[in-house]
Design an enzyme around this catalytic site. Structure first.
Site, PDB file in Angstrom:
ATOM      1  N   GLY A 145     -37.816  30.987   0.174  1.00  0.00           N
ATOM      2  CA  GLY A 145     -39.180  30.875  -0.517  1.00  0.00           C
ATOM      3  C   GLY A 145     -39.945  30.157   0.217  1.00  0.00           C
ATOM      4  O   GLY A 145     -39.672  29.162   0.794  1.00  0.00           O
TER       5      GLY A 145
ATOM      6  N   GLN B 165     -47.339  24.501   0.091  1.00  0.00           N
ATOM      7  CA  GLN B 165     -46.549  23.931   1.056  1.00  0.00           C
ATOM      8  C   GLN B 165     -46.775  24.085   2.616  1.00  0.00           C
ATOM      9  O   GLN B 165     -46.217  23.319   3.399  1.00  0.00           O
ATOM     10  CB  GLN B 165     -44.890  24.640   0.901  1.00  0.00           C
TER      11      GLN B 165
ATOM     12  N   CYS C 194     -35.806  21.940  -1.790  1.00  0.00           N
ATOM     13  CA  CYS C 194     -37.154  22.399  -1.447  1.00  0.00           C
ATOM     14  C   CYS C 194     -37.452  22.118  -0.145  1.00  0.00           C
ATOM     15  O   CYS C 194     -37.237  20.991   0.169  1.00  0.00           O
ATOM     16  CB  CYS C 194     -37.959  21.949  -2.728  1.00  0.00           C
ATOM     17  N   LEU C 195     -37.932  22.755   0.454  1.00  0.00           N
ATOM     18  CA  LEU C 195     -38.494  22.520   1.982  1.00  0.00           C
ATOM     19  C   LEU C 195     -39.603  21.339   1.858  1.00  0.00           C
ATOM     20  O   LEU C 195     -39.762  20.563   2.944  1.00  0.00           O
ATOM     21  CB  LEU C 195     -39.211  23.925   2.649  1.00  0.00           C
TER      22      LEU C 195
ATOM     23  N   HIS D 268     -39.017  29.074  -8.847  1.00  0.00           N
ATOM     24  CA  HIS D 268     -39.364  27.752  -8.227  1.00  0.00           C
ATOM     25  C   HIS D 268     -40.847  28.077  -7.284  1.00  0.00           C
ATOM     26  O   HIS D 268     -41.432  27.126  -7.474  1.00  0.00           O
ATOM     27  CB  HIS D 268     -38.157  27.743  -7.325  1.00  0.00           C
ATOM     28  N   GLU D 269     -40.899  29.241  -6.828  1.00  0.00           N
ATOM     29  CA  GLU D 269     -42.195  29.458  -6.197  1.00  0.00           C
ATOM     30  C   GLU D 269     -43.539  29.550  -6.880  1.00  0.00           C
ATOM     31  O   GLU D 269     -44.558  28.733  -6.873  1.00  0.00           O
ATOM     32  CB  GLU D 269     -42.161  30.657  -5.492  1.00  0.00           C
TER      33      GLU D 269
ATOM     34  N   HIS E 162     -44.517  26.163  -7.802  1.00  0.00           N
ATOM     35  CA  HIS E 162     -45.545  25.461  -6.690  1.00  0.00           C
ATOM     36  C   HIS E 162     -46.892  25.761  -6.966  1.00  0.00           C
ATOM     37  O   HIS E 162     -47.681  25.081  -6.863  1.00  0.00           O
ATOM     38  CB  HIS E 162     -44.904  25.934  -5.263  1.00  0.00           C
TER      39      HIS E 162
HETATM   40  O1  GNR Z   1     -34.994  27.392   0.492  1.00  0.00           O
HETATM   41  C1  GNR Z   1     -34.976  27.385  -0.512  1.00  0.00           C
HETATM   42  N1  GNR Z   1     -33.946  27.309  -1.326  1.00  0.00           N
HETATM   43  C2  GNR Z   1     -33.816  27.374  -2.650  1.00  0.00           C
HETATM   44  C3  GNR Z   1     -32.677  27.219  -3.094  1.00  0.00           C
HETATM   45  C4  GNR Z   1     -32.564  27.039  -4.715  1.00  0.00           C
HETATM   46  C5  GNR Z   1     -33.463  27.246  -5.460  1.00  0.00           C
HETATM   47  C6  GNR Z   1     -34.862  27.380  -5.004  1.00  0.00           C
HETATM   48  C7  GNR Z   1     -34.919  27.387  -3.490  1.00  0.00           C
HETATM   49  S1  GNR Z   1     -36.505  27.429  -2.755  1.00  0.00           S
HETATM   50  C8  GNR Z   1     -36.250  26.772  -0.940  1.00  0.00           C
HETATM   51  C9  GNR Z   1     -37.674  26.745  -0.412  1.00  0.00           C
HETATM   52  C10 GNR Z   1     -38.786  26.238  -0.883  1.00  0.00           C
HETATM   53  O2  GNR Z   1     -38.921  25.142  -0.872  1.00  0.00           O
HETATM   54  N2  GNR Z   1     -39.632  26.946  -1.590  1.00  0.00           N
HETATM   55  O3  GNR Z   1     -40.600  26.564  -2.265  1.00  0.00           O
HETATM   56 NI    NI Z   2     -40.250  24.712  -2.851  1.00  0.00          NI
END
Ligand code: GNR
Ligand code: NI
Length: 173
Positions: A46, A51, A94-95, A136-137, A140
């Site tokens: 995601g 980001q 998270c990236l 999660h997204e 953000h």
């Molecule tokens: O690549 C991602 N893996 C992930 C693993 C578990 C829960 C959420 C994620 S999202 C993350 C990429 C990211 O930072 N998206 O905002």
């Molecule tokens: Ni993230």
């Protein structure tokens, strides 16, 4: 398509709530396509616009495994319409917090409303990894990082670890 640079915490754009998009035009589709390329290259499942330094309420998601056919989702102005009462804990990364991982508790399933890449209104019901990734997204897009769901002590510890890792990386480059 263009691969964009990923913003690493603690950059203020990651903490700011995003602005909803007025309409889906070619410029927005280009951003979405660039975000997808950036996400696949990372690699990640995601990516939200903050980001890549853009404070707009859009994100991309693809939770297909690497041996599966790609299943990209483009979400414009996504909101959580419903969340299951049952919660589940699983590890997240998270990236924007590279090499930081923690267990996060979230609703097991969600219903999300959004506009697709053509500006058409859609609803999506998800569970498992997709439900977690969507939450999660959308976090953000509200200026929330997964570490914000942890205790203050745990969050401080992980953010110090991130700062240390980033300093080491800086020195090595
Ligand atoms: O690549 C991602 N893996 C992930 C693993 C578990 C829960 C959420 C994620 S999202 C993350 C990429 C990211 O930072 N998206 O905002
Ligand atoms: Ni993230």
């Amino acid at each position: 398509m263009t691969k964009l640079d990923i913003v690493i915490a603690p950059q203020p754009v990651l903490k700011a709530p995003t602005t909803p998009v007025e309409g889906v035009d070619d410029a927005l589709r280009r951003l979405l396509d660039d975000m997808l390329e950036t996400m696949y290259a990372a690699p990640g499942i995601g990516l939200a616009a903050p980001q890549v330094g853009v404070s707009k309420r859009v994100c991309v998601v693809d939770v297909a495994g690497k041996d599966e056919r790609p299943a990209p989702l483009f979400l414009v102005n996504p909101t959580i319409l419903m969340a299951a009462d049952e919660h589940e804990t699983a590890e997240e990364g998270c990236l924007s917090l590279p090499e930081i991982y923690a267990e996060v508790e979230r609703p097991l399933a969600v219903k999300v409303g959004y506009l697709d890449r053509d500006g058409e209104p859609r609803e999506l019901e998800a569970d498992g990894l997709l439900a977690r990734c969507l939450q999660h997204e959308i976090d953000h897009l509200d200026g929330v990082l997964f570490v914000d769901h942890l205790s203050l002590l745990k969050r401080k510890m992980l953010l110090r670890k991130l700062a240390k890792l980033q300093r080491a990386k800086q020195r090595a480059s």
